[in-house]
Write a protein that holds these residues in place. Structure first.
Motif, short mmCIF file in Angstrom:
data_model
loop_
_atom_site.label_atom_id
_atom_site.label_comp_id
_atom_site.label_asym_id
_atom_site.label_seq_id
_atom_site.Cartn_x
_atom_site.Cartn_y
_atom_site.Cartn_z
N THR A 16 81.46 95.50 55.38
CA THR A 16 80.71 94.32 56.07
C THR A 16 80.85 94.28 57.54
N VAL A 17 79.76 93.89 58.27
CA VAL A 17 80.02 93.62 59.51
C VAL A 17 80.09 92.22 59.90
N ARG A 37 76.56 91.08 57.90
CA ARG A 37 75.66 91.99 57.45
C ARG A 37 76.25 93.01 56.87
N PRO A 38 75.63 93.75 56.04
CA PRO A 38 76.29 94.94 55.34
C PRO A 38 76.71 95.98 56.27
N GLY A 39 77.50 96.77 56.17
CA GLY A 39 77.74 97.84 56.92
C GLY A 39 76.39 98.88 56.61
N ASP A 44 70.05 98.21 52.33
CA ASP A 44 69.10 98.63 51.63
C ASP A 44 69.20 99.37 50.23
N ARG A 45 70.11 98.70 49.67
CA ARG A 45 70.33 99.23 48.37
C ARG A 45 69.85 98.52 47.25
N CYS A 46 69.53 98.70 45.96
CA CYS A 46 69.19 98.01 44.75
C CYS A 46 70.00 97.06 44.47
N GLY A 47 69.80 95.77 44.31
CA GLY A 47 70.87 94.84 43.90
C GLY A 47 71.49 95.03 42.50
N ARG A 95 71.33 94.49 47.47
CA ARG A 95 72.77 94.45 47.20
C ARG A 95 73.48 93.96 48.35
N VAL A 96 74.68 93.26 48.18
CA VAL A 96 75.64 93.07 49.44
C VAL A 96 76.98 93.17 48.90
#
Ligand code: ZN
Length: 232
Positions: A16-17, A37-39, A44-47, A95-96
């Motif tokens: 995570t940034v 924000r996600p690294g 852009d991955r399915c939750g 996904r986060v």
């Protein structure tokens, strides 16, 4: 070390940034908002399944997740919550790394609430975590569902106990199965009849029924007859 890195480490954030940290209010009412924000690998991955998926739209815009308190202050993570189009799951929120799907809380918040729910009273959890008991219930469901995918409670059972417990002041019953070796509750379902016990043995499967060496239960006919039939 740059201060945003310190924040990421303090909050236990991985992949995570941290973009920015904002402190609102004063005195008792301080809240800390951490913009993240996600690294890039996690973007852009399915939750639901975590596979890479194409960006669909920006979803409902910015969103907040409650994180563990920082001292006496509330802490929130804030980020975009875009939707992606997964080949298997269709359009879903991306996904986060810091939270479970469909949760408004961070993973570490949920882990702590779940630990407390197992080890302390209902009132202690909701007062300490500063959220409602209903919310704690939803957290437990998410944490338990995730564990269930990783752990097969029904594997390696040799010595089990089958019993009934009542709830709602004795108006409803559950049939429960415990593993005497680990002391864990491994299965439970509504009802107290032969069909419910048979449903347990069905879930266990023929091979694993053969490995059961001892079963403790009271001599209630509805349990004993099902045991005699499926795990002689
Ligand atoms: Zn998917």
């Amino acid at each position: 070390m740059r201060s945003v890195r310190v924040w990421a480490r303090l909050l236990g954030l991985r992949n995570t940034v941290v973009e920015d940290v904002i402190v609102n209010g004063a005195g008792e009412g301080v809240e800390v908002v951490v913009r993240v924000r996600p690294g890039w690998r996690q973007r852009d991955r399915c939750g639901l399944c975590g596979r890479r998926a194409g960006r669909f739209d920006n979803g409902a815009g910015r969103r907040r997740w409650r994180a563990l308190d920082l001292g006496t202050s509330f802490c929130w993570l804030e980020a975009d919550a875009p939707r992606v189009s997964c080949r298997r799951h269709g359009v879903v929120v991306a996904r986060v790394p810091w939270a479970r799907h469909d949760s408004r809380f961070t993973r570490s918040f949920e882990e702590q609430a779940a630990w407390l729910a197992v080890n302390t009273s209902k009132t202690a959890v909701s007062e300490l975590m500063r959220c409602s008991w209903r919310t704690v219930g939803q957290i437990l469901e998410r944490v338990a569902n995730e564990r269930r995918l990783k752990v097969d409670l029904l594997s390696g059972l040799k010595s089990i106990g089958i019993d009934e417990i009542s709830h709602r002041r004795g108006q409803r019953y559950l049939t429960v199965v415990v593993d005497h070796h680990s002391g864990a509750l491994v299965w439970a379902a509504p009802g107290r009849d032969r069909a419910t016990v048979l449903a347990f043995f069905h879930a266990l499967g023929e091979e694993r029924c053969k490995q059961v060496e001892s079963v403790s239960c009271d001599m209630a006919g509805w349990i004993a007859s099902a045991v005699a039939e499926r795990a002689p």
